[in-house]
Write a protein that holds these residues in place. Structure first.
Motif, PDB file in Angstrom:
ATOM      1  N   GLU B 109       0.789  -1.235   0.000  1.00 64.88           N
ATOM      2  CA  GLU B 109       0.000   0.000   0.000  1.00 64.88           C
ATOM      3  C   GLU B 109       0.823   1.288   0.000  1.00 64.88           C
ATOM      4  O   GLU B 109       0.592   2.174  -0.794  1.00 64.88           O
ATOM      5  CB  GLU B 109      -0.853   0.048   1.263  1.00 64.88           C
ATOM      6  CG  GLU B 109      -2.201  -0.566   1.165  1.00 64.88           C
ATOM      7  CD  GLU B 109      -2.778  -0.678   2.548  1.00 64.88           C
ATOM      8  OE1 GLU B 109      -2.380  -1.622   3.269  1.00 64.88           O
ATOM      9  OE2 GLU B 109      -3.609   0.175   2.909  1.00 64.88           O
ATOM     10  N   ASN B 110       1.767   1.384   0.950  1.00 62.20           N
ATOM     11  CA  ASN B 110       2.455   2.681   1.064  1.00 62.20           C
ATOM     12  C   ASN B 110       3.525   2.872  -0.002  1.00 62.20           C
ATOM     13  O   ASN B 110       4.233   3.870  -0.013  1.00 62.20           O
ATOM     14  CB  ASN B 110       2.992   2.932   2.476  1.00 62.20           C
ATOM     15  CG  ASN B 110       4.024   1.927   2.892  1.00 62.20           C
ATOM     16  OD1 ASN B 110       4.365   1.012   2.140  1.00 62.20           O
ATOM     17  ND2 ASN B 110       4.530   2.086   4.105  1.00 62.20           N
ATOM     18  N   GLU B 111       3.644   1.935  -0.911  1.00 58.55           N
ATOM     19  CA  GLU B 111       4.497   2.147  -2.089  1.00 58.55           C
ATOM     20  C   GLU B 111       3.667   2.626  -3.277  1.00 58.55           C
ATOM     21  O   GLU B 111       4.203   3.082  -4.269  1.00 58.55           O
ATOM     22  CB  GLU B 111       5.229   0.854  -2.445  1.00 58.55           C
ATOM     23  CG  GLU B 111       6.236   0.459  -1.381  1.00 58.55           C
ATOM     24  CD  GLU B 111       6.782  -0.940  -1.605  1.00 58.55           C
ATOM     25  OE1 GLU B 111       8.001  -1.077  -1.710  1.00 58.55           O
ATOM     26  OE2 GLU B 111       5.984  -1.893  -1.683  1.00 58.55           O
ATOM     27  N   LYS B 113       1.345   5.136  -5.349  1.00 59.22           N
ATOM     28  CA  LYS B 113       1.345   6.598  -5.391  1.00 59.22           C
ATOM     29  C   LYS B 113       0.121   7.155  -6.116  1.00 59.22           C
ATOM     30  O   LYS B 113       0.136   8.288  -6.605  1.00 59.22           O
ATOM     31  CB  LYS B 113       2.613   7.080  -6.107  1.00 59.22           C
ATOM     32  CG  LYS B 113       3.881   6.716  -5.339  1.00 59.22           C
ATOM     33  CD  LYS B 113       5.089   6.941  -6.173  1.00 59.22           C
ATOM     34  CE  LYS B 113       6.338   6.349  -5.583  1.00 59.22           C
ATOM     35  NZ  LYS B 113       6.199   5.401  -4.478  1.00 59.22           N
ATOM     36  N   GLY B 256       2.033   7.822  -0.836  1.00 61.85           N
ATOM     37  CA  GLY B 256       1.867   6.497  -0.232  1.00 61.85           C
ATOM     38  C   GLY B 256       1.012   6.435   1.017  1.00 61.85           C
ATOM     39  O   GLY B 256       0.935   5.405   1.663  1.00 61.85           O
ATOM     40  N   THR B 257       0.361   7.548   1.385  1.00 64.12           N
ATOM     41  CA  THR B 257      -0.541   7.501   2.534  1.00 64.12           C
ATOM     42  C   THR B 257      -1.969   7.425   2.011  1.00 64.12           C
ATOM     43  O   THR B 257      -2.466   8.387   1.430  1.00 64.12           O
ATOM     44  CB  THR B 257      -0.377   8.769   3.401  1.00 64.12           C
ATOM     45  OG1 THR B 257       1.005   8.942   3.672  1.00 64.12           O
ATOM     46  CG2 THR B 257      -1.143   8.635   4.705  1.00 64.12           C
ATOM     47  N   HIS B 258      -2.595   6.272   2.180  1.00 59.56           N
ATOM     48  CA  HIS B 258      -3.853   6.017   1.485  1.00 59.56           C
ATOM     49  C   HIS B 258      -5.053   5.922   2.412  1.00 59.56           C
ATOM     50  O   HIS B 258      -4.912   5.841   3.631  1.00 59.56           O
ATOM     51  CB  HIS B 258      -3.719   4.748   0.655  1.00 59.56           C
ATOM     52  CG  HIS B 258      -2.790   4.920  -0.504  1.00 59.56           C
ATOM     53  ND1 HIS B 258      -3.182   5.478  -1.694  1.00 59.56           N
ATOM     54  CD2 HIS B 258      -1.468   4.649  -0.633  1.00 59.56           C
ATOM     55  CE1 HIS B 258      -2.157   5.538  -2.511  1.00 59.56           C
ATOM     56  NE2 HIS B 258      -1.100   5.047  -1.901  1.00 59.56           N
TER      57      HIS B 258
END
Ligand SMILES: [Zn+2]
Lengths: 179, 281
Positions: B109-111, B113, B256-258
């Motif tokens: 997830e945090n990869e 963009k 990367g913050t979803h």
């Protein structure tokens, strides 16, 4: 095996252009996987054939639409057709630029589309505007030749087609979108 | 409140210690198109009528095609570049190098963009249409700029894709008008969609570091986008208030913050590759 032998022999004595010409002849017969009445050559997606010093063959193809799922099948069909004729060391390269346009479709291809029941693309117009409810170009019914037709949907069974209906004979038909 | 400041890539970005802005930017473009493609494909078999089901899945296919091209190019750069960068973007097991598949199926997830807008649930038809209209309009003006880029690879992808994007803008824009200026019910559904999405459009116009480095003129984009949306909203008899300075903008997708939704998408999308590594079509 016989083919391979013949081909190898003929290559040794043939000039490069003749060799390429022979490859074109083989590729010309490969049908489009989604509209099999036209060939890949008719569609205009085969851009070039390159032959290196060590006889490696590179066929350059370009997609009609960026996500066209038929591209992989096209590549395989070309490779298979050439391999069956004894050609070795075949590589298929996909290029995006210059972007494919329906103007690259052959007149022969347009004729075959119409006979098959798909309205062929009109001459290229300005398609790159996002204007809504834009007047569509007049599309001729492939069955009765009437110009009195209407668009049903911008999208059809494949990315390259739109849905139309003829107001004269009332038959629905597909239009190969101008692109 | 993070309305005007630019987004800075935090130091804890896990996957790419010294990434090139171009690589990050390609991943951003690829991720947004892949995730929206996935959302649109969820409509397959569910749209109001067959023709529109086909339209939306066609758009999904176009977006997937764009994503593949961006991933392929990003993989090429990653493989060419530093070993650090390569070691942090896992290739598929048994593959020596990054591939379009390893980038789509093996990043967490945090990869990712992608814009938050693209990962939001489909909700109803009005919501899906409006999100597509916002995104396609953004893409249309962005790809006009990318056609002038110094990188010939990007120019080729942009020139190819923009013909299809202009179709998406027309189709989704026509639906915005049809629903907004339609029945009371369709109009109200559009109002609800506008409200649900209003905090998710601002992110498009707050540049991440890699966008600034790529010389994207984000103010120009913002003006063009607002003008187009406003024009279509007027025709659709819908209220337009997207330029309201007090609106709060959700951000973070680009670095990367979803939202909670992305994890569920990736779970479904990556399940097969993670459970049966190296599976191929
Ligand atoms: Zn007719």
């Amino acid at each position: 095996m016989q083919n391979e032998y013949q081909h190898t022999t003929s290559f040794k004595v043939s000039p490069l252009e003749e060799f390429k010409e022979a490859i074109w002849k083989v590729i010309e017969t490969v049908p489009d996987p989604e509209i099999p009445v036209i060939t890949l050559k008719d569609l205009g997606v085969i851009r070039d054939i390159k032959v290196s010093d060590d006889n490696a063959i590179e066929v350059i193809i370009t997609p009609t639409y960026i996500g066209c799922p038929a591209m992989d099948v096209m590549s395989m069909s070309i490779e298979q057709a050439l391999t069956e004729q004894g050609y070795k060391n075949v590589k298929i390269t996909k290029v995006l630029s210059p972007a494919w346009t329906t103007d690259w479709m052959s007149e022969e291809g347009k004729k075959k589309l119409k006979e098959y029941g798909i309205a062929p693309p009109n001459q290229k117009q300005i398609v790159c505007t996002p204007d809504l409810f834009q007047q569509e170009e007049v599309v001729q019914c492939p069955r009765c030749d009437s110009y009195h037709t209407k668009m049903i949907s911008r999208f059809g069974s494949t990315p390259c087609k739109a849905l139309y209906q003829c107001n004269t004979c009332h038959e629905p038909f597909e239009y190969f979108k101008c692109h | 409140m993070n309305t005007n400041s630019s987004i800075t890539t935090p130091d804890f970005m896990p996957q790419t210690p010294n990434p090139q802005p171009l690589t990050l930017y390609l991943l951003h473009l690829a991720d947004s198109t892949l995730i929206l493609s996935h959302r649109n494909s969820e409509w397959c078999g569910h749209a109001p009528i067959l023709e529109q089901d086909i339209a939306l899945t066609n758009i999904a296919l176009d977006l997937l095609g764009q994503a593949r091209n961006f991933y392929q190019y990003a993989a090429e750069l990653i493989n060419q570049n530093s070993n650090n960068e390569r070691s942090k973007v896992p290739p598929l097991e048994g593959f020596r190098e990054a591939t379009e598949d390893s980038l789509a199926y093996l990043r967490i997830e945090n990869e990712y963009k992608n814009l938050l807008l693209t990962e939001l649930p489909n909700e109803d038809w009005a919501h899906t249409i409006l999100r597509q209209f916002y995104f396609s309009t953004f893409q249309f003006y962005l790809f006009q700029q990318l056609q002038q880029n110094n990188d010939e690879h990007i120019v080729a992808i942009a020139a190819k894709a923009i013909k299809e994007i202009s179709y998406h803008v027309r189709w989704s824009g026509e639906w915005v008008v049809r629903l907004g200026d339609g029945t009371t019910e369709s109009h109200n559904k559009m109002l609800k969609a506008i409200d649900t999405l209003k905090n998710y459009t601002g992110e498009m116009f707050i540049a991440a570091d890699y966008e600034t480095a790529m010389n994207i003129d984000i103010d120009l984009l913002k003006n063009q986008w607002n003008k187009k949306v406003k024009q279509v909203f007027e025709e659709a008899t819908l209220p337009y208030s997207l330029e309201d300075e007090t609106t709060f903008h959700q951000t973070g997708g680009k670095i990367g913050t979803h939202t909670e939704y992305l994890g569920y998408i990736l779970t479904e999308m990556q399940y097969l590759q993670r459970t049966y590594p190296n599976s191929i079509w």
